[in-house]
Design a protein around this motif. Structure first.
Motif, PDB file in Angstrom:
ATOM      1  N   MET A 289       0.858  -1.177   0.000  1.00 54.39           N
ATOM      2  CA  MET A 289       0.000   0.000   0.000  1.00 54.39           C
ATOM      3  C   MET A 289       0.898   1.232   0.000  1.00 54.39           C
ATOM      4  SD  MET A 289      -2.799  -1.297   2.769  1.00 54.39           S
ATOM      5  CE  MET A 289      -3.653  -2.873   2.529  1.00 54.39           C
ATOM      6  N   ASN A 290       1.114   1.751  -1.195  1.00 52.09           N
ATOM      7  CA  ASN A 290       2.130   2.786  -1.331  1.00 52.09           C
ATOM      8  C   ASN A 290       1.603   4.035  -2.022  1.00 52.09           C
ATOM      9  OD1 ASN A 290       4.703   1.641  -0.226  1.00 52.09           O
ATOM     10  ND2 ASN A 290       4.146  -0.002  -1.638  1.00 52.09           N
TER      11      ASN A 290
ATOM     12  N   ALA B  37      -5.756  -1.860  -6.667  1.00 54.37           N
ATOM     13  CA  ALA B  37      -6.713  -0.751  -6.639  1.00 54.37           C
ATOM     14  C   ALA B  37      -5.951   0.551  -6.411  1.00 54.37           C
ATOM     15  CB  ALA B  37      -7.727  -0.951  -5.524  1.00 54.37           C
TER      16      ALA B  37
ATOM     17  N   MET C  23      -7.864   7.891   0.180  1.00 56.13           N
ATOM     18  CA  MET C  23      -7.037   7.176   1.153  1.00 56.13           C
ATOM     19  C   MET C  23      -7.129   7.824   2.527  1.00 56.13           C
ATOM     20  SD  MET C  23      -5.227   4.768   2.153  1.00 56.13           S
ATOM     21  CE  MET C  23      -4.812   3.781   0.709  1.00 56.13           C
TER      22      MET C  23
ATOM     23  N   TRP D 162      -8.772   3.656  11.076  1.00 50.97           N
ATOM     24  CA  TRP D 162      -7.844   3.750  12.213  1.00 50.97           C
ATOM     25  C   TRP D 162      -8.235   4.789  13.253  1.00 50.97           C
ATOM     26  CZ3 TRP D 162      -5.429  -0.459  11.808  1.00 50.97           C
ATOM     27  CH2 TRP D 162      -4.822  -0.886  10.623  1.00 50.97           C
TER      28      TRP D 162
ATOM     29  N   PHE E 252     -12.545  -7.306  -4.871  1.00 53.07           N
ATOM     30  CA  PHE E 252     -11.219  -6.875  -4.402  1.00 53.07           C
ATOM     31  C   PHE E 252     -11.263  -6.431  -2.948  1.00 53.07           C
ATOM     32  CE2 PHE E 252      -7.786  -3.872  -3.652  1.00 53.07           C
ATOM     33  CZ  PHE E 252      -6.712  -4.465  -4.273  1.00 53.07           C
TER      34      PHE E 252
ATOM     35  N   ARG F 188     -13.412  -7.393  -0.522  1.00 57.04           N
ATOM     36  CA  ARG F 188     -14.028  -8.312   0.445  1.00 57.04           C
ATOM     37  C   ARG F 188     -12.932  -8.931   1.294  1.00 57.04           C
ATOM     38  NH1 ARG F 188     -18.330  -6.049   1.298  1.00 57.04           N
ATOM     39  NH2 ARG F 188     -16.922  -4.475   0.486  1.00 57.04           N
ATOM     40  N   LEU F 189     -13.085  -8.828   2.613  1.00 57.79           N
ATOM     41  CA  LEU F 189     -12.046  -9.287   3.544  1.00 57.79           C
ATOM     42  C   LEU F 189     -12.060 -10.797   3.745  1.00 57.79           C
ATOM     43  CD1 LEU F 189     -12.726  -6.338   5.908  1.00 57.79           C
ATOM     44  CD2 LEU F 189     -10.444  -6.824   5.010  1.00 57.79           C
TER      45      LEU F 189
ATOM     46  N   ASN G 291      -0.682  -1.390  14.344  1.00 59.93           N
ATOM     47  CA  ASN G 291      -1.327  -0.636  13.263  1.00 59.93           C
ATOM     48  C   ASN G 291      -2.244   0.449  13.820  1.00 59.93           C
ATOM     49  OD1 ASN G 291      -1.006  -3.640  12.538  1.00 59.93           O
ATOM     50  ND2 ASN G 291      -0.869  -2.583  10.587  1.00 59.93           N
TER      51      ASN G 291
ATOM     52  N   CYS H  95       2.585   1.723   6.006  1.00 63.37           N
ATOM     53  CA  CYS H  95       2.287   1.918   4.592  1.00 63.37           C
ATOM     54  C   CYS H  95       1.548   3.252   4.491  1.00 63.37           C
ATOM     55  CB  CYS H  95       1.412   0.774   4.066  1.00 63.37           C
ATOM     56  SG  CYS H  95      -0.196   0.678   4.896  1.00 63.37           S
ATOM     57  N   VAL H  96       1.115   3.606   3.296  1.00 62.76           N
ATOM     58  CA  VAL H  96       0.435   4.901   3.163  1.00 62.76           C
ATOM     59  C   VAL H  96      -0.888   4.911   3.915  1.00 62.76           C
ATOM     60  CG1 VAL H  96      -0.610   4.266   0.934  1.00 62.76           C
ATOM     61  CG2 VAL H  96      -0.361   6.665   1.557  1.00 62.76           C
ATOM     62  N   TRP H  97      -1.603   3.815   3.898  1.00 57.97           N
ATOM     63  CA  TRP H  97      -2.881   3.745   4.624  1.00 57.97           C
ATOM     64  C   TRP H  97      -2.640   4.029   6.107  1.00 57.97           C
ATOM     65  CZ3 TRP H  97      -6.670  -0.912   3.578  1.00 57.97           C
ATOM     66  CH2 TRP H  97      -7.842  -0.733   4.332  1.00 57.97           C
ATOM     67  N   ASP H  98      -1.650   3.360   6.659  1.00 58.98           N
ATOM     68  CA  ASP H  98      -1.338   3.553   8.073  1.00 58.98           C
ATOM     69  C   ASP H  98      -0.778   4.951   8.339  1.00 58.98           C
ATOM     70  OD1 ASP H  98      -2.116   0.959   8.276  1.00 58.98           O
ATOM     71  OD2 ASP H  98      -0.263   0.220   9.170  1.00 58.98           O
TER      72      ASP H  98
ATOM     73  N   HIS I 200      -1.720   3.128  -4.115  1.00 62.21           N
ATOM     74  CA  HIS I 200      -2.034   1.865  -4.790  1.00 62.21           C
ATOM     75  C   HIS I 200      -2.007   0.724  -3.790  1.00 62.21           C
ATOM     76  CE1 HIS I 200      -2.667  -0.711  -8.219  1.00 62.21           C
ATOM     77  NE2 HIS I 200      -1.811  -1.564  -7.679  1.00 62.21           N
ATOM     78  N   ILE I 201      -3.064  -0.068  -3.835  1.00 60.39           N
ATOM     79  CA  ILE I 201      -3.177  -1.256  -2.983  1.00 60.39           C
ATOM     80  C   ILE I 201      -3.034  -2.457  -3.894  1.00 60.39           C
ATOM     81  CG2 ILE I 201      -4.707  -2.531  -1.444  1.00 60.39           C
ATOM     82  CD1 ILE I 201      -5.885   0.198  -0.643  1.00 60.39           C
ATOM     83  N   LEU I 202      -1.953  -3.177  -3.716  1.00 61.49           N
ATOM     84  CA  LEU I 202      -1.601  -4.236  -4.663  1.00 61.49           C
ATOM     85  C   LEU I 202      -2.464  -5.485  -4.502  1.00 61.49           C
ATOM     86  CD1 LEU I 202       0.493  -4.787  -6.908  1.00 61.49           C
ATOM     87  CD2 LEU I 202       1.975  -5.785  -5.142  1.00 61.49           C
ATOM     88  N   LEU I 203      -2.682  -5.887  -3.267  1.00 63.72           N
ATOM     89  CA  LEU I 203      -3.331  -7.169  -3.021  1.00 63.72           C
ATOM     90  C   LEU I 203      -4.806  -6.999  -2.671  1.00 63.72           C
ATOM     91  CD1 LEU I 203      -0.614  -8.879  -0.794  1.00 63.72           C
ATOM     92  CD2 LEU I 203      -1.007  -9.202  -3.244  1.00 63.72           C
ATOM     93  N   PRO I 204      -5.645  -7.941  -3.082  1.00 62.03           N
ATOM     94  CA  PRO I 204      -7.051  -7.900  -2.656  1.00 62.03           C
ATOM     95  C   PRO I 204      -7.170  -8.116  -1.154  1.00 62.03           C
ATOM     96  CG  PRO I 204      -6.569  -9.949  -3.818  1.00 62.03           C
ATOM     97  CD  PRO I 204      -5.341  -9.098  -3.941  1.00 62.03           C
ATOM     98  N   ALA I 205      -8.253  -7.609  -0.584  1.00 68.23           N
ATOM     99  CA  ALA I 205      -8.405  -7.555   0.872  1.00 68.23           C
ATOM    100  C   ALA I 205      -8.231  -8.921   1.538  1.00 68.23           C
ATOM    101  CB  ALA I 205      -9.767  -6.964   1.217  1.00 68.23           C
ATOM    102  N   ARG I 206      -8.729  -9.958   0.941  1.00 71.71           N
ATOM    103  CA  ARG I 206      -8.666 -11.248   1.642  1.00 71.71           C
ATOM    104  C   ARG I 206      -7.246 -11.794   1.717  1.00 71.71           C
ATOM    105  NH1 ARG I 206     -12.329 -12.822  -2.188  1.00 71.71           N
ATOM    106  NH2 ARG I 206     -13.789 -13.253  -0.517  1.00 71.71           N
TER     107      ARG I 206
ATOM    108  N   TRP J 184      -4.593  -9.684   2.540  1.00 76.24           N
ATOM    109  CA  TRP J 184      -3.751  -8.737   3.275  1.00 76.24           C
ATOM    110  C   TRP J 184      -2.981  -9.403   4.408  1.00 76.24           C
ATOM    111  CZ3 TRP J 184      -7.945  -4.340   3.779  1.00 76.24           C
ATOM    112  CH2 TRP J 184      -8.095  -3.716   2.524  1.00 76.24           C
TER     113      TRP J 184
ATOM    114  N   PHE K 180       4.570  -7.586   3.777  1.00 70.89           N
ATOM    115  CA  PHE K 180       4.570  -7.298   2.335  1.00 70.89           C
ATOM    116  C   PHE K 180       3.382  -6.419   1.972  1.00 70.89           C
ATOM    117  CE2 PHE K 180       3.188  -8.278  -2.023  1.00 70.89           C
ATOM    118  CZ  PHE K 180       4.313  -7.851  -2.716  1.00 70.89           C
ATOM    119  N   THR K 181       2.204  -6.744   2.522  1.00 76.38           N
ATOM    120  CA  THR K 181       1.011  -5.966   2.222  1.00 76.38           C
ATOM    121  C   THR K 181       1.240  -4.490   2.513  1.00 76.38           C
ATOM    122  OG1 THR K 181      -0.471  -7.822   2.645  1.00 76.38           O
ATOM    123  CG2 THR K 181      -1.417  -5.597   2.818  1.00 76.38           C
TER     124      THR K 181
END
Lengths: 71, 136
Positions: free
Chosen positions: A1-2, A23, A30, A38, A67, A69-70, B54, B76-79, B121-127, B129, B135-136
């Protein structure tokens, strides 16, 4: 997540590393997501978010589809 | 989940700026491992020290955050954007574009980022993470 300069920079980084696109969110999106996700982490009465609560946060921000869905 | 222990750990981190050991918060390694297993924190893979609370990182990362008169690291950017939110203050995030290496400086004021033309950019789908959260 960058964080990236622009969508063009994301595309170039994905290509250079052989990654499939995930995504892309605007900085505003964001920021909204970060606050919703958070914002309560240091609250004295914090309790773990349920899966439903987290999905509700994502849905509220329009982050829907497989994408996001957790589980 | 032992929420009281989790809250003591977070409170320690915010007060001291470093992650506590298990003994610092009256716990043991097994209790920290249970919080790790519940995704309430992240331990280093090779010992019982805390790596992530987190949105905070207990180790240096490319996401430096100035908020509440202190320096922090986000995972990461989200955090990184989440640290000012968690502290209930504005903040400043410093990182670099992974593509070009350009320094990116973001001011978060009144819950809005400036400049706002950057993208995340979020590379991986949520499930996926938590398959490899570092890495996520």
């Amino acid at each position: 997540m960058n964080l990236f300069r622009s969508e063009e920079h994301v595309a170039r980084w994905l290509d250079a590393n052989g990654y499939e696109p995930g995504a892309t969110l605007s900085a505003d999106e964001m920021c909204d997501l970060a606050r919703a996700w958070w914002g309560d982490r240091l609250a004295p009465d914090w309790r773990p978010h349920t899966l439903e609560q987290n999905h509700a946060i994502l849905d509220e921000l329009g982050l829907t589809g497989e994408f996001w869905r957790l589980a | 989940m032992d929420v009281e222990l989790r809250n003591r750990i977070y409170a320690w981190f915010v007060e001291h700026g470093t992650a506590p050991s298990a003994a610092d918060v009256g716990a043991d390694d097994a209790a920290l491992q249970r919080l790790h297993d519940a995704h309430a924190l992240v331990l280093e893979p090779d010992d019982s020290s805390i790596r992530m609370l987190n949105p905070f990182s207990a180790v240096p990362t490319p996401y430096r955050v100035e908020a509440g008169g202190r320096s922090w690291f986000g995972n990461c950017v989200w955090d990184a954007f989440g640290i000012p939110a968690a502290l209930g203050v504005g903040g400043h995030v410093s990182t670099t574009c992974l593509d070009c290496g350009e320094a990116l400086e973001v001011e978060i004021v009144a819950r809005r980022p400036r400049p706002s033309d950057l993208v995340a950019h979020i590379l991986l789908p949520a499930r996926r993470w938590w398959d490899d959260i570092v890495f996520t």
